[in-house]
Design an enzyme around this catalytic site. Structure first.
Site, PDB file in Angstrom:
ATOM      1  N   ASP A 110       0.857  -1.174   0.000  1.00 35.55           N
ATOM      2  CA  ASP A 110       0.000   0.000   0.000  1.00 35.55           C
ATOM      3  C   ASP A 110       0.900   1.232   0.000  1.00 35.55           C
ATOM      4  O   ASP A 110       1.493   1.583   1.023  1.00 35.55           O
ATOM      5  CB  ASP A 110      -0.906  -0.037   1.244  1.00 35.55           C
ATOM      6  CG  ASP A 110      -1.802   1.181   1.351  1.00 35.55           C
ATOM      7  OD1 ASP A 110      -1.766   2.033   0.450  1.00 35.55           O
ATOM      8  OD2 ASP A 110      -2.535   1.282   2.366  1.00 35.55           O
ATOM      9  N   HIS A 153      -9.687  -2.363   1.846  1.00 31.29           N
ATOM     10  CA  HIS A 153      -8.843  -2.562   0.668  1.00 31.29           C
ATOM     11  C   HIS A 153      -9.188  -3.899   0.016  1.00 31.29           C
ATOM     12  O   HIS A 153      -9.788  -4.779   0.641  1.00 31.29           O
ATOM     13  CB  HIS A 153      -7.366  -2.581   1.050  1.00 31.29           C
ATOM     14  CG  HIS A 153      -6.823  -1.250   1.464  1.00 31.29           C
ATOM     15  ND1 HIS A 153      -5.905  -0.538   0.713  1.00 31.29           N
ATOM     16  CD2 HIS A 153      -7.068  -0.490   2.556  1.00 31.29           C
ATOM     17  CE1 HIS A 153      -5.608   0.588   1.332  1.00 31.29           C
ATOM     18  NE2 HIS A 153      -6.304   0.637   2.458  1.00 31.29           N
ATOM     19  N   CYS A 160     -31.623  18.079   1.380  1.00 33.93           N
ATOM     20  CA  CYS A 160     -30.603  18.293   0.349  1.00 33.93           C
ATOM     21  C   CYS A 160     -31.295  18.629  -0.971  1.00 33.93           C
ATOM     22  O   CYS A 160     -32.418  18.183  -1.239  1.00 33.93           O
ATOM     23  CB  CYS A 160     -29.712  17.063   0.203  1.00 33.93           C
ATOM     24  SG  CYS A 160     -30.545  15.620  -0.485  1.00 33.93           S
ATOM     25  N   CYS A 205     -25.444  16.023   2.574  1.00 32.37           N
ATOM     26  CA  CYS A 205     -26.308  14.981   2.011  1.00 32.37           C
ATOM     27  C   CYS A 205     -26.005  13.647   2.681  1.00 32.37           C
ATOM     28  O   CYS A 205     -24.844  13.312   2.945  1.00 32.37           O
ATOM     29  CB  CYS A 205     -26.082  14.886   0.505  1.00 32.37           C
ATOM     30  SG  CYS A 205     -27.032  13.582  -0.307  1.00 32.37           S
TER      31      CYS A 205
END
Length: 620
Positions: A194, A322, A565, A591
């Site tokens: 990573d 991941h 929203c 939102c």
């Protein structure tokens, strides 16, 4: 050979998810598995986390004690082998090293490893800073003969965090020096892990303006072949135009729902091929030995049962944020016979146990004298009772263990004093001392001990049976429930609790007839216990119902007061600024939907509104 790199976001969590470490590794089905963000310290290392059957492990743990960094990172490389000794397998390393600076030590054959490198250009860096780079457990290097494998977990740094930006820059600068030294010696290098860097805009969902200008991104692209560097980005070289291929999705915005992610887990390969008398790009290690590379999307979190994001999830998704990436290599011949390097987890003291010295085996052990504790206690009590208070106190002091000592402590009494007070009941072979394994009780229960017990009994907890001994009115009731005593003082029973009133009247009448009270005492006690517990449960249930109704009313008020929203006309979610600055603690509305590509109308519309309330001060 198959190599997999996977940021597990906590090795213990992934082991719990799959049932065992062996099942996790078997699910990945690879010969070499490189894990990042294991979140293990040296004290956490154990056989169930580092020694699965059929694998050799090499780990690097966090050494730093810096706040917020303990058990934060950590990497581990698992190599699948048929034999840990006298093996020809390429998967079993010839040598291994923890860290990238060379300060933490190496293991294996140094002549095969060729890992020494120059710190040219880093003369101004102090050894303290170099050690700090390796103190977070971000790199494991293993030499597999045909190539050197570098497993890394790149640091993450926000642009406004100058200290971490400097740390990240230093980490990659030393790492680059390391692989340049290896390549200059003709070695093949495979860097996996990573990186916390997305190379290009195609590797990031909704890359913003100026995305390509990031200095770390520029540095990473300069390493690649298309920019004149030595490395191949294996996935992008195999899939140059694939879009939406991401390996990480942010958890705090529900990125998995609309594939709002980035590709920051990479496999970089550089160096010549194994064929002799060939030169050129077509005969590189990538061109001749790499067969395929892809993302294992089946490990994506919440792939099968993902609940809708609404400012959060009602059901926590299981798995890492991941996805693993793999590469397949071909045409790698066997190595000369070699053994497992000493850096392997099987040799780590926290896993195999600390080596015992030979000194305890040579010392003469003191054999405890076998005797009956009850006889000594009885005889010592009788003898102590016949002596004056000073002698009794002296013997009690010599032959007792403090209440605060552990169960494994040893009571040592001089043979002379024991023989004097007990009357020579102990054999002469124990002249030096008597060793008695002491528990929570005390040896030598004399008048002093009896006095202490009586004194404690005055203040000890009364039982419910004590209330049946007199005919006085009952003013309090003690209810024993789940090992804790709850005192209900001056119990006033209402009309709904008439059952308890009738039982109390029966108790008053039973007190006038002692012989009847003795016969019914047990049943009355049980009935009183059951009724009191039932009333307590009823009150607790009513209290919980009231709390639930109140919380529902609060939620309804919040729903009516929250702004809608503009993209979906749905209630927003309230948030507070956490980053330091002038707006820290200030509330705002956004939102509630999960983030996604701006082209997707179902994703977060990006609505934002500041709350009109005062700034909430951060607690110190």
């Amino acid at each position: 050979m198959k190599i997999v790199t996977y940021n597990v976001n906590g090795l213990r969590q992934r082991v719990a998810q799959h049932g065992s470490l062996l099942r996790l590794l078997n699910a990945l089905d690879a010969d070499i598995i490189c894990l990042q963000e294991t979140k293990l310290s040296r004290q956490d290392l154990s056989a169930d986390l580092t020694m699965p059957q059929g694998y050799e492990a090499f780990v690097s743990c966090t050494r730093t004690t810096e706040k917020g960094r303990t058990c934060y990172s950590g990497v581990a490389t698992f190599c699948r082998v048929t034999s840990a000794f006298y093996s020809k397998e390429v998967t079993l390393p010839l040598a291994a090293e923890e860290g990238i600076t060379g300060l933490l030590g190496q293991s294996g054959k140094r002549e095969n490893m060729t890992m020494d490198f120059s710190l040219e250009g880093l003369e101004d860096v102090k050894n303290e800073d170099l050690f700090k780079v390796d103190s977070e457990g971000r790199c494991i290097i293993t030499d597999h003969g045909h190539f050197v494998l570098i497993n890394i977990y790149g640091p993450r740094a926000d642009d406004n965090d100058k200290e971490r930006v400097h740390f990240k820059h230093l980490f990659f600068k030393i790492l680059q020096r390391r692989w340049e030294s290896l390549l200059s010696h003709g070695r093949r290098v495979c860097v996996v892990g990573d990186f916390n860097i997305a190379p290009a805009a195609i590797d990031c969902c909704d890359a913003r303006l100026g995305f390509e200008e990031n200095p770390f991104r520029k540095w990473l692209k300069s390493l690649l072949r298309e920019s004149g560097g030595a490395f191949f980005d294996v996935f992008r070289a195999k899939h140059p135009k694939r879009e939406g291929a991401y390996t990480c999705w942010p958890q705090n915005v529900g990125g998995e729902e609309f594939n709002y992610g980035t590709r920051i887990d990479h496999i970089f390969i550089a160096g010549p091929c194994l064929h002799q008398n060939y030169d050129g790009e077509e005969h590189s290690f990538f061109g001749c030995h790499v067969r395929e590379c892809d993302i294992l999307v089946q490990f994506k979190r919440g792939k099968d049962n993902m609940s809708r994001w609404n400012g959060g999830r009602c059901v926590k998704l299981e798995g890492s944020d991941h996805a693993p990436v793999y590469v397949s290599l071909a045409d790698l011949p066997d190595l000369p016979i070699h053994n497992t390097p000493t850096l392997a987890a099987r040799y780590v003291p926290e896993v195999r146990g600390w080596q015992q010295t030979i000194v305890p085996l040579l010392l003469k052990s003191q054999v405890p004298i076998d005797f009956n504790k009850q006889e000594i206690n009885a005889s010592s009590t009788e003898n102590i009772a016949g002596r004056d208070g000073s002698e009794a106190a002296e013997l009690s002091q010599n032959c007792m263990v403090s209440e605060h000592e552990s169960e494994s402590s040893m009571v040592q009494c001089h043979f002379q004093s024991v023989r004097q007070h007990i009357g020579g009941s102990v054999d002469e072979t124990g002249k030096s001392m008597i060793a008695v394994r002491a528990g929570k009780g005390k040896l030598g229960t004399g008048t002093t001990m009896i006095g202490k017990k009586k004194e404690r009994s005055k203040h000890s907890q009364r039982t419910i049976r004590s209330f049946f001994q007199r005919c006085e009115s009952i003013s309090s009731v003690r209810v024993e429930d789940s090992g804790s005593d709850v005192l209900h003082s001056h119990v006033h029973v209402s009309d709904q609790k008439g059952q308890l009133s009738a039982l109390l009247k029966g108790l008053d009448s039973s007190c006038t007839a002692p012989e009847e009270a003795d016969n019914g005492r047990g049943s009355a006690s049980n009935e009183l216990d059951e009724v009191s517990v039932a009333i307590s449960d009823s009150l607790e249930h009513e209290k919980n119902n009231n709390a639930l109704l109140e919380w529902q009313r609060i939620q309804q008020r919040m729903q009516t007061s929250l702004p809608l929203c503009r993209g979906h006309n749905e209630p927003c979610v309230a948030r507070f600024v956490k980053k330091s600055g002038p707006n820290i603690g200030r509330g705002f509305y956004v939102c509630a939907r999960a983030k996604g590509p701006s082209s997707n109308p179902e994703a977060n519309c990006g609505y934002f509104k500041w709350a009109s309330g005062k700034v909430r001060q951060k607690k110190t």
